[in-house]
Design a protein around this motif. Structure first.
Motif, PDB file in Angstrom:
ATOM      1  N   CYS A  55      26.461  18.927  88.370  1.00 51.89           N
ATOM      2  CA  CYS A  55      25.452  19.564  87.543  1.00 51.89           C
ATOM      3  C   CYS A  55      24.189  19.890  88.341  1.00 51.89           C
ATOM      4  O   CYS A  55      23.654  19.040  89.048  1.00 51.89           O
ATOM      5  CB  CYS A  55      25.107  18.606  86.399  1.00 51.89           C
ATOM      6  SG  CYS A  55      23.884  19.263  85.268  1.00 51.89           S
TER       7      CYS A  55
ATOM      8  N   GLU B 255      21.432  20.379  87.117  1.00 51.24           N
ATOM      9  CA  GLU B 255      20.291  19.779  86.428  1.00 51.24           C
ATOM     10  C   GLU B 255      20.092  18.324  86.826  1.00 51.24           C
ATOM     11  O   GLU B 255      18.997  17.895  87.144  1.00 51.24           O
ATOM     12  CB  GLU B 255      20.510  19.851  84.911  1.00 51.24           C
ATOM     13  CG  GLU B 255      20.696  21.268  84.390  1.00 51.24           C
ATOM     14  CD  GLU B 255      19.410  22.085  84.496  1.00 51.24           C
ATOM     15  OE1 GLU B 255      18.330  21.505  84.462  1.00 51.24           O
ATOM     16  OE2 GLU B 255      19.525  23.311  84.601  1.00 51.24           O
ATOM     17  N   CYS B 256      21.179  17.598  86.790  1.00 49.57           N
ATOM     18  CA  CYS B 256      21.046  16.165  87.013  1.00 49.57           C
ATOM     19  C   CYS B 256      21.991  15.642  88.082  1.00 49.57           C
ATOM     20  O   CYS B 256      21.947  14.474  88.442  1.00 49.57           O
ATOM     21  CB  CYS B 256      21.277  15.422  85.696  1.00 49.57           C
ATOM     22  SG  CYS B 256      22.988  15.510  85.147  1.00 49.57           S
TER      23      CYS B 256
ATOM     24  N   CYS C  30      28.710  18.668  81.388  1.00 47.52           N
ATOM     25  CA  CYS C  30      28.156  17.614  82.222  1.00 47.52           C
ATOM     26  C   CYS C  30      28.232  16.290  81.463  1.00 47.52           C
ATOM     27  O   CYS C  30      27.844  16.189  80.303  1.00 47.52           O
ATOM     28  CB  CYS C  30      26.706  17.942  82.578  1.00 47.52           C
ATOM     29  SG  CYS C  30      25.901  16.621  83.496  1.00 47.52           S
TER      30      CYS C  30
ATOM     31  N   GLU D 143      26.622  13.748  82.144  1.00 46.98           N
ATOM     32  CA  GLU D 143      25.328  13.065  82.161  1.00 46.98           C
ATOM     33  C   GLU D 143      24.351  13.647  81.144  1.00 46.98           C
ATOM     34  O   GLU D 143      23.802  12.935  80.312  1.00 46.98           O
ATOM     35  CB  GLU D 143      24.722  13.146  83.559  1.00 46.98           C
ATOM     36  CG  GLU D 143      25.567  12.481  84.635  1.00 46.98           C
ATOM     37  CD  GLU D 143      25.721  10.992  84.388  1.00 46.98           C
ATOM     38  OE1 GLU D 143      24.779  10.365  83.867  1.00 46.98           O
ATOM     39  OE2 GLU D 143      26.791  10.455  84.728  1.00 46.98           O
ATOM     40  N   CYS D 144      24.150  14.960  81.243  1.00 44.58           N
ATOM     41  CA  CYS D 144      23.119  15.556  80.384  1.00 44.58           C
ATOM     42  C   CYS D 144      23.710  16.483  79.329  1.00 44.58           C
ATOM     43  O   CYS D 144      23.000  16.995  78.477  1.00 44.58           O
ATOM     44  CB  CYS D 144      22.087  16.295  81.234  1.00 44.58           C
ATOM     45  SG  CYS D 144      22.708  17.817  81.977  1.00 44.58           S
TER      46      CYS D 144
HETATM   47 ZN   LIG Z   1      23.823  17.317  83.974  1.00 45.80          ZN
END
Ligand SMILES: [Zn+2]
Length: 51
Positions: free
Chosen positions: A36, A38-39, A20, A22-23
């Motif tokens: 993702c 998650e985010c 990912c 981002e995270c």
């Molecule tokens: Zn992520």
């Protein structure tokens, strides 16, 4: 003609890792995981399988 075919190490792993952007979550998948969980960030194919 038994040729001792004990070479069953054909670990042709079809899955590749996606990271990912981002995270930094790592997901192993055969296909692009999309976004993702998650985010909601984008995944980038991290380790391209050796060809
Ligand atoms: Zn992520």
């Amino acid at each position: 003609m038994p040729h001792g075919q004990d070479v069953e190490d054909d670990t042709a792993d079809h899955s590749s890792k996606y990271e990912c952007l981002e995270c930094g979550a790592i997901v192993e998948s055969e296909t692009h995981p999309g976004e993702c969980p998650e985010c909601g960030g984008d995944f980038q194919n991290r380790a391209k399988s050796l060809e």
